[in-house]
Scaffold this motif. Sequence first.
Motif, PDB file in Angstrom:
ATOM      1  N   ALA A  98       0.829  -1.207   0.000  1.00 23.55           N
ATOM      2  CA  ALA A  98       0.000   0.000   0.000  1.00 23.55           C
ATOM      3  C   ALA A  98       0.864   1.257   0.000  1.00 23.55           C
ATOM      4  O   ALA A  98       2.075   1.211   0.257  1.00 23.55           O
ATOM      5  CB  ALA A  98      -0.918   0.000   1.224  1.00 23.55           C
ATOM      6  N   ASP A  99       0.189   2.370  -0.314  1.00 28.76           N
ATOM      7  CA  ASP A  99       0.788   3.706  -0.240  1.00 28.76           C
ATOM      8  C   ASP A  99       2.121   3.781  -0.993  1.00 28.76           C
ATOM      9  O   ASP A  99       3.094   4.390  -0.540  1.00 28.76           O
ATOM     10  CB  ASP A  99       1.013   4.123   1.222  1.00 28.76           C
ATOM     11  CG  ASP A  99      -0.281   4.166   2.013  1.00 28.76           C
ATOM     12  OD1 ASP A  99      -1.322   4.471   1.411  1.00 28.76           O
ATOM     13  OD2 ASP A  99      -0.253   3.867   3.227  1.00 28.76           O
ATOM     14  N   TYR A 100       2.176   3.168  -2.156  1.00 30.96           N
ATOM     15  CA  TYR A 100       3.409   3.190  -2.943  1.00 30.96           C
ATOM     16  C   TYR A 100       3.383   4.385  -3.890  1.00 30.96           C
ATOM     17  O   TYR A 100       2.339   4.773  -4.427  1.00 30.96           O
ATOM     18  CB  TYR A 100       3.595   1.884  -3.712  1.00 30.96           C
ATOM     19  CG  TYR A 100       2.408   1.448  -4.527  1.00 30.96           C
ATOM     20  CD1 TYR A 100       2.248   1.861  -5.852  1.00 30.96           C
ATOM     21  CD2 TYR A 100       1.438   0.618  -3.970  1.00 30.96           C
ATOM     22  CE1 TYR A 100       1.158   1.458  -6.601  1.00 30.96           C
ATOM     23  CE2 TYR A 100       0.344   0.213  -4.718  1.00 30.96           C
ATOM     24  CZ  TYR A 100       0.201   0.632  -6.020  1.00 30.96           C
ATOM     25  OH  TYR A 100      -0.887   0.244  -6.752  1.00 30.96           O
ATOM     26  N   PHE A 115       4.661  -2.129   3.404  1.00 30.53           N
ATOM     27  CA  PHE A 115       4.547  -3.578   3.282  1.00 30.53           C
ATOM     28  C   PHE A 115       3.830  -4.108   4.525  1.00 30.53           C
ATOM     29  O   PHE A 115       4.344  -4.021   5.643  1.00 30.53           O
ATOM     30  CB  PHE A 115       5.924  -4.212   3.155  1.00 30.53           C
ATOM     31  CG  PHE A 115       6.677  -3.796   1.919  1.00 30.53           C
ATOM     32  CD1 PHE A 115       6.644  -4.573   0.766  1.00 30.53           C
ATOM     33  CD2 PHE A 115       7.420  -2.626   1.905  1.00 30.53           C
ATOM     34  CE1 PHE A 115       7.334  -4.202  -0.371  1.00 30.53           C
ATOM     35  CE2 PHE A 115       8.114  -2.235   0.777  1.00 30.53           C
ATOM     36  CZ  PHE A 115       8.069  -3.021  -0.370  1.00 30.53           C
ATOM     37  N   ALA A 116       2.630  -4.660   4.309  1.00 32.45           N
ATOM     38  CA  ALA A 116       1.863  -5.187   5.436  1.00 32.45           C
ATOM     39  C   ALA A 116       2.456  -6.492   5.950  1.00 32.45           C
ATOM     40  O   ALA A 116       2.274  -6.832   7.121  1.00 32.45           O
ATOM     41  CB  ALA A 116       0.406  -5.392   5.024  1.00 32.45           C
ATOM     42  N   GLY A 180       7.943   1.299  10.897  1.00 29.84           N
ATOM     43  CA  GLY A 180       7.040   0.155  10.859  1.00 29.84           C
ATOM     44  C   GLY A 180       7.265  -0.615   9.570  1.00 29.84           C
ATOM     45  O   GLY A 180       8.372  -1.047   9.256  1.00 29.84           O
ATOM     46  N   GLY A 181       6.200  -0.772   8.785  1.00 29.71           N
ATOM     47  CA  GLY A 181       6.316  -1.434   7.494  1.00 29.71           C
ATOM     48  C   GLY A 181       6.484  -0.481   6.335  1.00 29.71           C
ATOM     49  O   GLY A 181       6.456  -0.912   5.171  1.00 29.71           O
ATOM     50  N   SER A 182       6.639   0.838   6.625  1.00 27.96           N
ATOM     51  CA  SER A 182       6.768   1.846   5.567  1.00 27.96           C
ATOM     52  C   SER A 182       8.250   2.109   5.288  1.00 27.96           C
ATOM     53  O   SER A 182       9.028   2.372   6.216  1.00 27.96           O
ATOM     54  CB  SER A 182       6.068   3.144   5.975  1.00 27.96           C
ATOM     55  OG  SER A 182       4.683   2.918   6.175  1.00 27.96           O
ATOM     56  N   TYR A 183       8.599   2.058   3.994  1.00 29.00           N
ATOM     57  CA  TYR A 183       9.988   2.236   3.581  1.00 29.00           C
ATOM     58  C   TYR A 183      10.101   3.435   2.648  1.00 29.00           C
ATOM     59  O   TYR A 183       9.186   3.715   1.858  1.00 29.00           O
ATOM     60  CB  TYR A 183      10.503   0.982   2.869  1.00 29.00           C
ATOM     61  CG  TYR A 183      10.775  -0.176   3.807  1.00 29.00           C
ATOM     62  CD1 TYR A 183      12.078  -0.537   4.135  1.00 29.00           C
ATOM     63  CD2 TYR A 183       9.724  -0.879   4.384  1.00 29.00           C
ATOM     64  CE1 TYR A 183      12.328  -1.583   5.002  1.00 29.00           C
ATOM     65  CE2 TYR A 183       9.966  -1.934   5.255  1.00 29.00           C
ATOM     66  CZ  TYR A 183      11.276  -2.278   5.560  1.00 29.00           C
ATOM     67  OH  TYR A 183      11.511  -3.310   6.440  1.00 29.00           O
ATOM     68  N   VAL A 196       8.038   2.064 -12.625  1.00 24.39           N
ATOM     69  CA  VAL A 196       8.452   1.469 -11.355  1.00 24.39           C
ATOM     70  C   VAL A 196       7.450   0.398 -10.933  1.00 24.39           C
ATOM     71  O   VAL A 196       6.232   0.560 -11.129  1.00 24.39           O
ATOM     72  CB  VAL A 196       8.570   2.544 -10.244  1.00 24.39           C
ATOM     73  CG1 VAL A 196       8.937   1.903  -8.901  1.00 24.39           C
ATOM     74  CG2 VAL A 196       9.594   3.599 -10.629  1.00 24.39           C
ATOM     75  N   VAL A 197       7.963  -0.691 -10.344  1.00 17.49           N
ATOM     76  CA  VAL A 197       7.145  -1.735  -9.719  1.00 17.49           C
ATOM     77  C   VAL A 197       7.755  -2.053  -8.362  1.00 17.49           C
ATOM     78  O   VAL A 197       8.969  -2.243  -8.246  1.00 17.49           O
ATOM     79  CB  VAL A 197       7.089  -3.013 -10.580  1.00 17.49           C
ATOM     80  CG1 VAL A 197       6.498  -4.186  -9.788  1.00 17.49           C
ATOM     81  CG2 VAL A 197       6.270  -2.787 -11.833  1.00 17.49           C
ATOM     82  N   PHE A 198       6.905  -2.128  -7.322  1.00 19.65           N
ATOM     83  CA  PHE A 198       7.354  -2.520  -5.990  1.00 19.65           C
ATOM     84  C   PHE A 198       7.044  -4.007  -5.800  1.00 19.65           C
ATOM     85  O   PHE A 198       6.030  -4.514  -6.293  1.00 19.65           O
ATOM     86  CB  PHE A 198       6.652  -1.694  -4.914  1.00 19.65           C
ATOM     87  CG  PHE A 198       7.009  -0.228  -4.941  1.00 19.65           C
ATOM     88  CD1 PHE A 198       8.043   0.261  -4.145  1.00 19.65           C
ATOM     89  CD2 PHE A 198       6.315   0.652  -5.761  1.00 19.65           C
ATOM     90  CE1 PHE A 198       8.370   1.613  -4.182  1.00 19.65           C
ATOM     91  CE2 PHE A 198       6.632   1.999  -5.793  1.00 19.65           C
ATOM     92  CZ  PHE A 198       7.665   2.478  -5.001  1.00 19.65           C
ATOM     93  N   ASN A 199       7.911  -4.680  -5.041  1.00 17.54           N
ATOM     94  CA  ASN A 199       7.784  -6.125  -4.862  1.00 17.54           C
ATOM     95  C   ASN A 199       8.212  -6.517  -3.458  1.00 17.54           C
ATOM     96  O   ASN A 199       9.165  -5.981  -2.907  1.00 17.54           O
ATOM     97  CB  ASN A 199       8.645  -6.860  -5.903  1.00 17.54           C
ATOM     98  CG  ASN A 199       8.914  -8.314  -5.536  1.00 17.54           C
ATOM     99  OD1 ASN A 199       9.982  -8.630  -5.031  1.00 17.54           O
ATOM    100  ND2 ASN A 199       7.958  -9.187  -5.761  1.00 17.54           N
TER     101      ASN A 199
END
Length: 219
Positions: A98-100, A115-116, A180-183, A196-199
């Motif tokens: 989420a929130d990418y 990333f959850a 947390g899970g936010s990068y 761009v693609v997040f993985n």
Amino acid sequence: MSADGAPRSKWPLAVAGGALALVVAVLAVVYRAVIGDTGAPKFAPIEVAEGFPPVLPPSFDGPSAGATTAAPRPAKLSPSSVRKSSRPATAAPGKPIADYSACSNGRTVIFKATFAEDFGYRHVFIDTDSDPKTGYAVLEVPAGLGADYMIENDVLYRSTGADWSWAEVEGIEPLTGVTGGSYRWQLQPGYGVGDVVFNGSDGETTEELFTPVIQVRGC
């Protein structure tokens, strides 16, 4: 007869002839002793002292069966080398990323994603030329993506082929913050333009999530 009319003595000629015959006989004996009846030289065998190994002639047929060769140097491993190359065509179900986002302010390009799930590897695949036929082929997204660069956790890599083959870009630390899970990552514009693609991945084929393809926008 001599000049004065006396007969010459034959004794000196007889002595010379006998000496010549003797020399010839000696040479004949030496020849037979060395050459022999076969015509090949004969030499007495040389005894090797006890305890010394026999000296063998050199061989040009390659190394012997007992010879060993140095083992090759191991190749430098690619990032996340446990990751399998034959991945499924679709991503596994799970909590979505989420929130990418990806945006540029002209000086830096900023990437963000939440990333959850607690993945072992968090990737940002970057297609700088917007050509899916160049770079690493990300087949899990519609229409595919050719990643020329990839951020894996806190390291930037450059693609060296369509398969999982990468070279580290040294001197760059893209990860700037984790909450947390936010990068949050950032790069210079030359590394962060295009698509761009997040993985998220655990290094195996059954635990991967991908976002849709997005473009780098202005911040």
